[in-house]
Design a protein around this motif. Structure first.
Motif, PDB file in Angstrom:
ATOM      1  N   ARG A   1       0.825  -1.208   0.000  1.00 14.13           N
ATOM      2  CA  ARG A   1       0.000   0.000   0.000  1.00 14.13           C
ATOM      3  C   ARG A   1       0.861   1.262   0.000  1.00 14.13           C
ATOM      4  O   ARG A   1       0.491   2.288  -0.598  1.00 14.13           O
ATOM      5  N   LEU A   2       2.015   1.190   0.647  1.00 16.97           N
ATOM      6  CA  LEU A   2       2.913   2.344   0.699  1.00 16.97           C
ATOM      7  C   LEU A   2       3.766   2.473  -0.559  1.00 16.97           C
ATOM      8  O   LEU A   2       4.587   3.397  -0.648  1.00 16.97           O
ATOM      9  N   GLY A   3       3.592   1.572  -1.518  1.00 14.41           N
ATOM     10  CA  GLY A   3       4.388   1.643  -2.734  1.00 14.41           C
ATOM     11  C   GLY A   3       5.796   1.139  -2.564  1.00 14.41           C
ATOM     12  O   GLY A   3       6.689   1.480  -3.360  1.00 14.41           O
ATOM     13  N   TRP A   4       6.021   0.293  -1.563  1.00 13.29           N
ATOM     14  CA  TRP A   4       7.348  -0.224  -1.266  1.00 13.29           C
ATOM     15  C   TRP A   4       7.256  -1.740  -1.115  1.00 13.29           C
ATOM     16  O   TRP A   4       7.515  -2.280  -0.041  1.00 13.29           O
ATOM     17  N   PRO A   5       6.886  -2.445  -2.170  1.00 16.15           N
ATOM     18  CA  PRO A   5       6.599  -3.877  -2.036  1.00 16.15           C
ATOM     19  C   PRO A   5       7.789  -4.725  -1.631  1.00 16.15           C
ATOM     20  O   PRO A   5       7.614  -5.813  -1.089  1.00 16.15           O
ATOM     21  N   ASP A   6       9.025  -4.251  -1.885  1.00 17.99           N
ATOM     22  CA  ASP A   6      10.191  -5.035  -1.518  1.00 17.99           C
ATOM     23  C   ASP A   6      10.795  -4.586  -0.191  1.00 17.99           C
ATOM     24  O   ASP A   6      11.954  -4.898   0.117  1.00 17.99           O
ATOM     25  N   ALA A   7      10.014  -3.862   0.608  1.00 22.08           N
ATOM     26  CA  ALA A   7      10.503  -3.444   1.924  1.00 22.08           C
ATOM     27  C   ALA A   7      10.840  -4.668   2.762  1.00 22.08           C
ATOM     28  O   ALA A   7      10.121  -5.675   2.727  1.00 22.08           O
ATOM     29  N   PRO A   8      11.919  -4.627   3.534  1.00 22.48           N
ATOM     30  CA  PRO A   8      12.267  -5.784   4.364  1.00 22.48           C
ATOM     31  C   PRO A   8      11.289  -5.930   5.524  1.00 22.48           C
ATOM     32  O   PRO A   8      10.923  -4.955   6.165  1.00 22.48           O
ATOM     33  N   VAL A   9      10.848  -7.138   5.756  1.00 20.59           N
ATOM     34  CA  VAL A   9       9.966  -7.423   6.891  1.00 20.59           C
ATOM     35  C   VAL A   9      10.692  -8.449   7.755  1.00 20.59           C
ATOM     36  O   VAL A   9      10.738  -9.633   7.425  1.00 20.59           O
ATOM     37  N   ALA A  10      11.314  -7.981   8.809  1.00 18.71           N
ATOM     38  CA  ALA A  10      12.085  -8.859   9.687  1.00 18.71           C
ATOM     39  C   ALA A  10      12.069  -8.285  11.088  1.00 18.71           C
ATOM     40  O   ALA A  10      11.941  -7.072  11.279  1.00 18.71           O
ATOM     41  N   GLY A  11      12.204  -9.148  12.066  1.00 14.96           N
ATOM     42  CA  GLY A  11      12.216  -8.710  13.448  1.00 14.96           C
ATOM     43  C   GLY A  11      13.601  -8.266  13.882  1.00 14.96           C
ATOM     44  O   GLY A  11      14.604  -8.901  13.560  1.00 14.96           O
ATOM     45  N   ALA A  12      13.646  -7.160  14.615  1.00 11.07           N
ATOM     46  CA  ALA A  12      14.923  -6.689  15.137  1.00 11.07           C
ATOM     47  C   ALA A  12      15.511  -7.688  16.126  1.00 11.07           C
ATOM     48  O   ALA A  12      16.734  -7.853  16.212  1.00 11.07           O
ATOM     49  N   LEU A  13      14.645  -8.371  16.880  1.00 11.89           N
ATOM     50  CA  LEU A  13      15.129  -9.348  17.844  1.00 11.89           C
ATOM     51  C   LEU A  13      15.890 -10.471  17.151  1.00 11.89           C
ATOM     52  O   LEU A  13      16.911 -10.950  17.660  1.00 11.89           O
ATOM     53  N   ASP A  14      15.422 -10.884  15.984  1.00 12.79           N
ATOM     54  CA  ASP A  14      16.126 -11.941  15.245  1.00 12.79           C
ATOM     55  C   ASP A  14      17.556 -11.506  14.906  1.00 12.79           C
ATOM     56  O   ASP A  14      18.502 -12.299  15.004  1.00 12.79           O
ATOM     57  N   HIS A  15      17.711 -10.238  14.518  1.00 21.02           N
ATOM     58  CA  HIS A  15      19.051  -9.731  14.216  1.00 21.02           C
ATOM     59  C   HIS A  15      19.930  -9.725  15.463  1.00 21.02           C
ATOM     60  O   HIS A  15      21.116 -10.083  15.404  1.00 21.02           O
ATOM     61  N   ARG A  16      19.370  -9.340  16.591  1.00 17.40           N
ATOM     62  CA  ARG A  16      20.157  -9.273  17.823  1.00 17.40           C
ATOM     63  C   ARG A  16      20.523 -10.665  18.331  1.00 17.40           C
ATOM     64  O   ARG A  16      21.621 -10.876  18.851  1.00 17.40           O
ATOM     65  N   VAL A  17      19.606 -11.611  18.185  1.00 15.29           N
ATOM     66  CA  VAL A  17      19.920 -12.983  18.580  1.00 15.29           C
ATOM     67  C   VAL A  17      21.052 -13.531  17.717  1.00 15.29           C
ATOM     68  O   VAL A  17      21.959 -14.219  18.207  1.00 15.29           O
ATOM     69  N   ARG A  18      21.030 -13.217  16.435  1.00 14.77           N
ATOM     70  CA  ARG A  18      22.108 -13.661  15.556  1.00 14.77           C
ATOM     71  C   ARG A  18      23.437 -13.055  15.971  1.00 14.77           C
ATOM     72  O   ARG A  18      24.490 -13.699  15.899  1.00 14.77           O
ATOM     73  N   LEU A  19      23.415 -11.816  16.437  1.00 10.32           N
ATOM     74  CA  LEU A  19      24.635 -11.186  16.933  1.00 10.32           C
ATOM     75  C   LEU A  19      25.182 -11.958  18.130  1.00 10.32           C
ATOM     76  O   LEU A  19      26.387 -12.197  18.233  1.00 10.32           O
ATOM     77  N   VAL A  20      24.304 -12.354  19.041  1.00  8.17           N
ATOM     78  CA  VAL A  20      24.740 -13.026  20.268  1.00  8.17           C
ATOM     79  C   VAL A  20      25.216 -14.445  19.992  1.00  8.17           C
ATOM     80  O   VAL A  20      26.271 -14.882  20.486  1.00  8.17           O
ATOM     81  N   LEU A  21      24.456 -15.191  19.194  1.00  9.75           N
ATOM     82  CA  LEU A  21      24.741 -16.616  19.001  1.00  9.75           C
ATOM     83  C   LEU A  21      25.618 -16.898  17.783  1.00  9.75           C
ATOM     84  O   LEU A  21      26.172 -17.993  17.669  1.00  9.75           O
ATOM     85  N   GLY A  22      25.696 -15.934  16.862  1.00 10.57           N
ATOM     86  CA  GLY A  22      26.442 -16.183  15.635  1.00 10.57           C
ATOM     87  C   GLY A  22      25.677 -17.038  14.646  1.00 10.57           C
ATOM     88  O   GLY A  22      26.260 -17.552  13.683  1.00 10.57           O
ATOM     89  N   ARG A  23      24.384 -17.187  14.860  1.00 12.55           N
ATOM     90  CA  ARG A  23      23.537 -17.987  13.959  1.00 12.55           C
ATOM     91  C   ARG A  23      22.100 -17.524  14.119  1.00 12.55           C
ATOM     92  O   ARG A  23      21.748 -16.856  15.097  1.00 12.55           O
ATOM     93  N   ASP A  24      21.261 -17.847  13.169  1.00 15.01           N
ATOM     94  CA  ASP A  24      19.832 -17.570  13.287  1.00 15.01           C
ATOM     95  C   ASP A  24      19.203 -18.536  14.284  1.00 15.01           C
ATOM     96  O   ASP A  24      19.529 -19.727  14.311  1.00 15.01           O
ATOM     97  N   ALA A  25      18.304 -18.010  15.108  1.00 18.26           N
ATOM     98  CA  ALA A  25      17.598 -18.833  16.092  1.00 18.26           C
ATOM     99  C   ALA A  25      16.191 -18.272  16.249  1.00 18.26           C
ATOM    100  O   ALA A  25      15.870 -17.611  17.237  1.00 18.26           O
ATOM    101  N   PRO A  26      15.321 -18.505  15.262  1.00 18.09           N
ATOM    102  CA  PRO A  26      13.988 -17.907  15.293  1.00 18.09           C
ATOM    103  C   PRO A  26      13.113 -18.382  16.453  1.00 18.09           C
ATOM    104  O   PRO A  26      12.090 -17.778  16.734  1.00 18.09           O
ATOM    105  N   GLY A  27      13.515 -19.455  17.145  1.00 15.90           N
ATOM    106  CA  GLY A  27      12.712 -19.949  18.259  1.00 15.90           C
ATOM    107  C   GLY A  27      12.986 -19.251  19.573  1.00 15.90           C
ATOM    108  O   GLY A  27      12.538 -19.723  20.633  1.00 15.90           O
ATOM    109  N   HIS A  28      13.696 -18.124  19.524  1.00 17.33           N
ATOM    110  CA  HIS A  28      14.075 -17.444  20.756  1.00 17.33           C
ATOM    111  C   HIS A  28      12.879 -17.127  21.643  1.00 17.33           C
ATOM    112  O   HIS A  28      12.943 -17.255  22.867  1.00 17.33           O
ATOM    113  N   LEU A  29      11.767 -16.712  21.046  1.00 15.50           N
ATOM    114  CA  LEU A  29      10.601 -16.317  21.844  1.00 15.50           C
ATOM    115  C   LEU A  29       9.847 -17.505  22.432  1.00 15.50           C
ATOM    116  O   LEU A  29       9.153 -17.370  23.430  1.00 15.50           O
ATOM    117  N   THR A  30       9.977 -18.660  21.814  1.00 15.59           N
ATOM    118  CA  THR A  30       9.159 -19.800  22.221  1.00 15.59           C
ATOM    119  C   THR A  30       9.956 -20.949  22.835  1.00 15.59           C
ATOM    120  O   THR A  30       9.378 -21.789  23.533  1.00 15.59           O
TER     121      THR A  30
END
Length: 332
Positions: free
Chosen positions: A166-195
């Motif tokens: 709707r904003l005319g930006w269809p390729d805008a990134p949709v990602a959680g900031a927490l996922d980026h920070r978890v990757r910083l801490v662990l050195g890998r993606d860990a999407p299950g951090h919340l659960t």
């Protein structure tokens, strides 16, 4: 009515405008000042779009992918307003998206809402109700990534992708900031951090060893979500004109006095080590809609410390033709 110099300074809060641009607007050649000098020397690290809605505009590497930091948050605001979601959430739901590494943004957001936090990271009362609109406001005022992630979590990725279209930006990134920070801490993606409590314990255990200095965090900041100045500028044009987004305009314009000849301004910026990004819009009394998006990469610490002056320059380039000419000359 024309935008006056006095009105511009009142709207942007530029305290040292003469220092920043080197003299009076409309005067002859001027000394550039530290930000314009840095931009001129680092054109390959800059992506910019400035369109006042009439007359000459500035376009510099508009499609180059650059880190966005919290300049992406208008996407969350639009998704929230379009969803019509209302009602409070427990402070604990907000806190669980916070991992630190945010330069105190979450703690400041809690304080703004009068929520006591002894440890500076979580609410003393986990059941304290927090209105979703207050989260949206905190997102703009403080750049609190936990608020953005809570909205993403509650609304769902499809809602944010629909808002991006709707904003005319269809390729805008949709990602959680927490996922980026978890990757910083662990050195890998860990999407299950919340659960997954095991992942959460691992993150908490390794958090003290995580880089925390400006230089130590720059390599990580380079890997966070990217977007283009062109896309961010198009999003701000929609934010300024879409009749379904009046609260977005209010959130983005809160605390910003519009100068003479301007009906309203909105701005959202973000900062990470080595990264500065600002997007904004202005609605002029003569019917024009102006947009601006300036994204910087590989910013040294001494320039990063002057982020407020950079924000003032970006908004000033949208509202003042002389400042726009200075910026265009720096990037030519």
């Amino acid at each position: 009515m024309p935008v006056t110099r006095r009105g511009l300074l009142r709207a942007t809060g530029i305290a040292g405008a003469a220092l920043l641009v080197g003299g009076r607007v409309g005067a002859g050649p001027r000394a550039r000042g530290p930000w314009l000098d840095w931009l001129a020397d680092n054109r390959e690290r800059v992506a910019a779009v400035v369109d006042p809605g009439a007359g000459p505009a500035l376009v510099h590497r508009p499609h180059a992918p650059q880190p966005l930091a919290a300049a992406i948050t208008p996407l969350h605001l639009a998704a929230h307003e379009l969803s019509g979601a209302t009602g409070p959430v427990p402070a604990a739901d907000w806190d669980r998206h916070h991992l630190g590494l945010d330069d105190g943004a979450h703690a400041s957001a809690l304080a703004d809402l009068g929520i006591t936090s002894t440890d500076g990271a979580t609410a003393d009362d986990p059941h304290h109700p927090v209105d979703l609109d207050d989260l949206a406001s905190a997102l703009v005022r403080r750049g609190d990534s936990a608020a953005a992630d809570l909205l993403l979590h509650r609304l769902g990725e499809p809602a944010l992708r629909a808002a991006a279209v709707r904003l005319g930006w269809p390729d805008a990134p949709v990602a959680g900031a927490l996922d980026h920070r978890v990757r910083l801490v662990l050195g890998r993606d860990a999407p299950g951090h919340l659960t997954d409590p095991r992942v959460r314990l691992e993150v908490l255990g390794r958090l003290p060893q995580t880089p925390s200095t400006y230089e130590g965090l720059r390599p990580w900041a380079r890997t966070t979500w990217h977007g283009s100045a062109d896309g961010l500028g198009r999003a701000h044009r929609a934010l300024a004109t879409d009749p379904a987004l009046p609260r977005c305009r209010a959130w983005l314009g809160a605390g910003r006095e519009a100068p003479e000849g301007v009906l309203g301004v909105g701005l959202a910026g973000g900062a990470l080590p080595g990264v500065l990004a600002v997007g904004g819009h202005a609605r002029f009394a003569d019917g024009r809609t102006g947009v601006v998006a300036v994204l910087l990469a590989e910013v040294p610490r001494e320039r990063h410390a002057a982020a407020r002056e950079f924000e003032d320059l970006v908004l000033g380039a949208l509202l003042d033709g002389a400042l726009l000419a200075d910026l265009r000359a720096a990037l030519a």
